[in-house]
Design a protein around this motif. Structure first.
Motif, mmCIF file in Angstrom:
data_model
loop_
_atom_site.group_PDB
_atom_site.id
_atom_site.type_symbol
_atom_site.label_atom_id
_atom_site.label_comp_id
_atom_site.label_asym_id
_atom_site.label_seq_id
_atom_site.Cartn_x
_atom_site.Cartn_y
_atom_site.Cartn_z
ATOM 1 N N GLU A 237 0.839 -1.207 0.000
ATOM 2 C CA GLU A 237 0.000 0.000 0.000
ATOM 3 C C GLU A 237 0.870 1.252 0.000
ATOM 4 O O GLU A 237 0.609 2.214 -0.737
ATOM 5 N N ARG A 238 1.904 1.239 0.851
ATOM 6 C CA ARG A 238 2.805 2.396 0.936
ATOM 7 C C ARG A 238 3.498 2.651 -0.395
ATOM 8 O O ARG A 238 3.533 3.793 -0.888
ATOM 9 N N ASP A 239 4.015 1.621 -1.010
ATOM 10 C CA ASP A 239 4.742 1.773 -2.262
ATOM 11 C C ASP A 239 3.825 2.239 -3.397
ATOM 12 O O ASP A 239 4.259 3.023 -4.265
ATOM 13 N N GLU A 240 2.562 1.766 -3.403
ATOM 14 C CA GLU A 240 1.610 2.194 -4.442
ATOM 15 C C GLU A 240 1.276 3.675 -4.300
ATOM 16 O O GLU A 240 1.154 4.388 -5.305
ATOM 17 N N LYS A 241 1.153 4.128 -3.051
ATOM 18 C CA LYS A 241 0.858 5.554 -2.837
ATOM 19 C C LYS A 241 2.050 6.413 -3.239
ATOM 20 O O LYS A 241 1.885 7.482 -3.838
ATOM 21 N N ILE A 242 3.260 5.942 -2.905
ATOM 22 C CA ILE A 242 4.460 6.690 -3.301
ATOM 23 C C ILE A 242 4.578 6.743 -4.821
ATOM 24 O O ILE A 242 4.915 7.777 -5.408
ATOM 25 N N LYS A 243 4.241 5.628 -5.465
ATOM 26 C CA LYS A 243 4.284 5.579 -6.928
ATOM 27 C C LYS A 243 3.264 6.546 -7.528
ATOM 28 O O LYS A 243 3.555 7.248 -8.514
ATOM 29 N N ASP A 244 2.071 6.579 -6.928
ATOM 30 C CA ASP A 244 1.018 7.460 -7.428
ATOM 31 C C ASP A 244 1.404 8.921 -7.252
ATOM 32 O O ASP A 244 1.218 9.739 -8.166
ATOM 33 N N ILE A 245 1.967 9.257 -6.083
ATOM 34 C CA ILE A 245 2.389 10.634 -5.834
ATOM 35 C C ILE A 245 3.522 11.026 -6.789
ATOM 36 O O ILE A 245 3.547 12.138 -7.323
ATOM 37 N N THR A 246 4.439 10.111 -7.007
ATOM 38 C CA THR A 246 5.543 10.387 -7.934
ATOM 39 C C THR A 246 5.011 10.645 -9.341
ATOM 40 O O THR A 246 5.480 11.555 -10.050
ATOM 41 N N ALA A 247 4.025 9.855 -9.758
ATOM 42 C CA ALA A 247 3.425 10.043 -11.090
ATOM 43 C C ALA A 247 2.737 11.403 -11.194
ATOM 44 O O ALA A 247 2.705 12.013 -12.266
ATOM 45 N N ASN A 248 2.188 11.885 -10.074
ATOM 46 C CA ASN A 248 1.554 13.211 -10.072
ATOM 47 C C ASN A 248 2.541 14.290 -10.505
ATOM 48 O O ASN A 248 2.172 15.253 -11.182
ATOM 49 N N PHE A 249 3.804 14.134 -10.096
ATOM 50 C CA PHE A 249 4.809 15.154 -10.398
ATOM 51 C C PHE A 249 5.509 14.908 -11.734
ATOM 52 O O PHE A 249 6.243 15.782 -12.212
ATOM 53 N N GLU A 250 5.274 13.779 -12.324
ATOM 54 C CA GLU A 250 5.954 13.457 -13.582
ATOM 55 C C GLU A 250 5.040 13.538 -14.798
ATOM 56 O O GLU A 250 5.520 13.746 -15.914
ATOM 57 N N ASP A 251 3.722 13.377 -14.571
ATOM 58 C CA ASP A 251 2.814 13.242 -15.718
ATOM 59 C C ASP A 251 1.554 14.087 -15.506
ATOM 60 O O ASP A 251 0.743 13.812 -14.629
ATOM 61 N N ASP A 252 1.405 15.155 -16.305
ATOM 62 C CA ASP A 252 0.211 16.012 -16.214
ATOM 63 C C ASP A 252 -1.062 15.231 -16.512
ATOM 64 O O ASP A 252 -2.101 15.462 -15.894
ATOM 65 N N GLU A 253 -0.990 14.320 -17.471
ATOM 66 C CA GLU A 253 -2.179 13.563 -17.862
ATOM 67 C C GLU A 253 -2.665 12.692 -16.714
ATOM 68 O O GLU A 253 -3.881 12.488 -16.533
ATOM 69 N N HIS A 254 -1.737 12.160 -15.940
ATOM 70 C CA HIS A 254 -2.090 11.344 -14.774
ATOM 71 C C HIS A 254 -2.932 12.175 -13.793
ATOM 72 O O HIS A 254 -3.946 11.699 -13.272
ATOM 73 N N VAL A 255 -2.532 13.416 -13.575
ATOM 74 C CA VAL A 255 -3.261 14.308 -12.660
ATOM 75 C C VAL A 255 -4.583 14.733 -13.281
ATOM 76 O O VAL A 255 -5.615 14.800 -12.611
ATOM 77 N N ARG A 256 -4.553 15.030 -14.576
ATOM 78 C CA ARG A 256 -5.771 15.483 -15.257
ATOM 79 C C ARG A 256 -6.883 14.447 -15.149
ATOM 80 O O ARG A 256 -8.043 14.787 -14.917
ATOM 81 N N LYS A 257 -6.535 13.174 -15.307
ATOM 82 C CA LYS A 257 -7.540 12.108 -15.206
ATOM 83 C C LYS A 257 -8.144 12.041 -13.808
ATOM 84 O O LYS A 257 -9.341 11.800 -13.645
ATOM 85 N N LYS A 258 -7.328 12.266 -12.799
ATOM 86 C CA LYS A 258 -7.829 12.270 -11.423
ATOM 87 C C LYS A 258 -8.827 13.406 -11.208
ATOM 88 O O LYS A 258 -9.918 13.214 -10.653
ATOM 89 N N ILE A 259 -8.437 14.595 -11.634
ATOM 90 C CA ILE A 259 -9.317 15.766 -11.462
ATOM 91 C C ILE A 259 -10.596 15.576 -12.254
ATOM 92 O O ILE A 259 -11.695 15.898 -11.785
#
Length: 339
Positions: A112-134
């Motif tokens: 769970e911890r590693d998946e959240k860290i991966k997700d947060i890291t993707a937030n800072f690397e990929d605009d599209e990843h964040v756009r889909k969330k919003i």
């Protein structure tokens, strides 16, 4: 007698200044109360009936700006701060699992911890990843609005079932009708191409739904207006059932009462002016002048102040009674007071 006539003249001026604009030259259907009723009906007819949108319609208009992406990305701090925060959340729990040899639980928590860290890291690397969330969050807000609008539409139809309408969409030519507009009407509005009924698709009463979460949806990007021609009416039969005619009769009775007060007030004012002129030319009796001269000026001011307070309060109460709690004996009461 002279004092009572003066009081009545003042009272007529008081009522005229407070409510004269509501009753002179107007009918009940031009009154503030009924205009408020019309405004409520028209403002909700569009977004709840005529232009009730679908979820897909609104979702297709959603926009996600770069500013929103940056705000979402940095909402809980920088990348390092957020990763440290996640590690801190799991550190004690993983240590407890290790201490009791709960291997499966430890593995689950680390995953769970590693998946959240991966997700947060993707937030800072990929605009599209964040756009889909919003986008997903905004679509959830849209779903909440549509559900609320459909529930509100049911209440609207029930509460305003005494209105009838037959309207045509000026863009599509679609006809929308409810009840029979050809019945004998107590009130009718006609909309023409020159003066159409302009409606919109988002209810102002429900617009707060778009802004009550961290992810807001700008209603201006969703709002559309549509013009309609046709007729909106209230039939006499339905007006009786809905109590509209009761309000009409109430308004008419109030008009008669206030017109009576204002006309007799004018007569009272003329009477007082004539009496004052006679006094100025020596018409007032010697004994009356002598009695007034004996009153001290401070005592007169106290009496005037107390009388003014009592009279103002009485006028407010009487005015409210005439407007909102009319009884048939008011005319008799006013006549008795005047005489």
């Amino acid at each position: 007698m002279h004092f009572c006539v003066l009081i009545w003249a003042i009272f007529s001026i008081f009522t005229f200044s407070r409510v004269g604009y509501q009753y002179i030259g107007k009918s009940y259907f031009q009154s503030e109360n009924f205009q408020h009723e019309i405004d409520n009906f028209q403002s909700q007819l569009g977004p709840l009936v005529l232009n009730l949108p679908t979820a897909d319609d609104l979702k297709s208009k959603i926009e996600v700006t770069q500013g929103e992406i940056e705000d979402h990305r940095n909402y809980y701090g920088s990348l390092g701060e957020q990763i440290d925060n996640i590690k801190a959340q799991y550190e004690s729990r993983i240590q407890e699992a290790t201490n009791v040899n709960a291997t499966d639980l430890k593995t689950k928590l680390e995953k769970e911890r590693d998946e959240k860290i991966k997700d947060i890291t993707a937030n800072f690397e990929d605009d599209e990843h964040v756009r889909k969330k919003i986008l997903a969050q905004k679509e959830e807000v849209i779903d909440q609005y549509i559900k609320a609008a459909k529930d509100e539409a049911k209440s609207f139809v029930k509460n305003y079932n005494y209105w009838s309408y037959e309207l045509t969409n000026t863009d599509t030519g679609e006809n929308i009708s409810f009840s029979d507009v050809s019945e004998s009407s107590a009130y009718k509005i006609r909309y023409t191409p020159q003066h159409p009924l302009t409606t919109w698709n988002i209810s102002d009463n429900l617009s707060h739904i778009f802004y009550r979460t961290d992810t807001s949806v700008e209603t201006e990007t969703l709002r559309e207006t549509t013009d309609y021609t046709g007729t909106i009416t209230i039939s006499k039969k339905l007006a009786q059932l809905a109590g509209i005619m009761e309000g009409y009769e109430q308004f008419t009775r109030n008009q008669y009462i206030f017109f009576f007060i204002w006309i007799t007030g004018i007569l009272a004012a003329v009477f007082c002016m004539e009496r004052a002129q006679r006094s100025a030319t020596g018409g007032t009796g010697y004994q009356e002048k002598e009695a007034l001269a004996r009153m001290k000026i401070d005592f007169q001011l106290i009496i005037l102040f107390i009388s003014s307070c009592i009279y103002w309060a009485a006028s407010e109460i009487t005015l409210e009674s005439i407007e909102y709690h009319y009884q048939n004996n008011y005319v008799k009461l006013c006549t008795r007071f005047f005489i």
